[in-house]
Design an enzyme around this catalytic site. Structure first.
Site, short mmCIF file in Angstrom:
data_model
loop_
_atom_site.label_atom_id
_atom_site.label_comp_id
_atom_site.label_asym_id
_atom_site.label_seq_id
_atom_site.Cartn_x
_atom_site.Cartn_y
_atom_site.Cartn_z
N GLY A 83 -2.99 2.54 -3.97
CA GLY A 83 -2.21 3.80 -4.14
C GLY A 83 -1.62 4.20 -2.56
O GLY A 83 -1.46 4.26 -1.49
N THR B 19 1.30 3.71 -6.41
CA THR B 19 1.70 3.97 -5.49
C THR B 19 1.41 5.75 -5.20
O THR B 19 0.87 5.37 -5.54
CB THR B 19 3.76 4.13 -5.06
OG1 THR B 19 4.28 4.65 -4.17
CG2 THR B 19 4.20 5.12 -6.51
N VAL C 102 1.12 -1.73 0.22
CA VAL C 102 0.63 -0.13 0.32
C VAL C 102 0.91 1.52 0.49
O VAL C 102 1.98 0.79 0.45
CB VAL C 102 -1.14 0.26 1.31
CG1 VAL C 102 -1.66 0.91 1.34
CG2 VAL C 102 -2.27 -1.30 1.52
N CYS C 103 0.88 2.32 -0.89
CA CYS C 103 1.14 3.41 -1.32
C CYS C 103 2.92 3.37 -1.01
O CYS C 103 2.74 2.40 -1.27
CB CYS C 103 1.18 4.10 0.68
SG CYS C 103 1.68 6.49 1.02
N THR C 104 3.63 4.16 -0.86
CA THR C 104 5.25 3.44 -0.84
C THR C 104 5.72 3.01 -0.05
O THR C 104 7.01 2.26 -0.27
CB THR C 104 5.78 4.82 -0.24
OG1 THR C 104 5.70 4.67 1.36
CG2 THR C 104 5.45 6.53 -0.79
#
Length: 228
Positions: free
Chosen positions: A152, A122, A102-104
């Site tokens: 994202g 990301t 998830v995310c970075t």
């Protein structure tokens, strides 16, 4: 009787707690799933907010996972050059059914060499760094490419987790979890993306995050050089 589904989420200092707790809430409702919070040691870990998280297992004691998930946050910029973390991910990935983030957290997967040739999502501020690891940056809320499933930024973690449950179990199970959580988003402002946010808001955020973005760039260039 089938073995329980083993789902593990990484915990590390300065993790963005919603990157982790959004998917955690979804996965915790999956019938028959065993969910683990994983870190090097069993000790309280400070998130990027006032919330402190407690791991349930260590790298050494973690069972083989069916799903491994790496959340993001400021701490992910440290994890991309943490060899103990990266080696744990590589070891688990060899036997996992799904390798996710998830995310970075996708940058951490990339630094571990696990996204080469895969499409990945990301946070919008980190999209430029995915290519350093041979990944294909994909501007979408949830990206599914074979057994790599990436979300994202931050709130996309819930979408990611529901999507993954629909793949792991079935669509009705994912829909039931969504209903139980009353996940029916209706944001008060149309500013949740750089494509829709007012230009002055986008400029203000970019200015505020410039020092952190510079640190992230340095960390990712170092990690990519090590992989080369």
């Amino acid at each position: 009787m089938s073995a329980p589904l083993q789902i593990g989420l990484l915990v590390f200092p300065r993790v963005t707690q919603l990157d982790l707790t959004g998917p955690l809430q979804v996965f915790s409702i999956v019938p028959g799933a065993s969910v683990h919070l994983i870190w090097k040691r069993i000790e309280p870990v400070a998130s990027d907010s006032v919330l402190t998280l407690t791991p349930t297992t260590t790298f050494a004691d973690c069972p083989q996972l069916d799903v491994i998930c790496v959340p993001g946050g400021a701490g992910a910029d440290d994890m991309i050059n943490d060899e103990e973390m990266l080696q744990f991910l590589r070891s688990q990935a060899a036997g996992a059914k799904y390798i996710t983030s998830v995310c970075t957290g996708s940058l951490v997967l990339g630094a571990a060499g696990l996204l080469k040739g895969y499409c990945a999502a990301t946070h919008w501020t980190a999209m430029e760094f995915l290519g350093l690891y041979g990944a294909i940056p994909t501007k979408t809320r949830v990206c599914v490419d074979r057994n790599r499933v990436t979300g994202g930024g931050v709130t996309a973690g819930i979408d990611f987790a529901l999507t993954l449950v629909s793949i792991l179990i079935d669509r009705p199970t994912a829909q039931s979890i969504q209903l139980r959580l009353e996940y029916n988003p209706a944001p008060p402002f149309d500013s949740g993306s750089p494509d829709t946010a007012p230009p002055e808001i986008l400029a203000r955020l970019k200015e505020r995050s410039a020092p952190a973005q510079a640190r992230r760039r340095t960390a990712n260039l170092r990690a990519a050089e090590r992989l080369a």
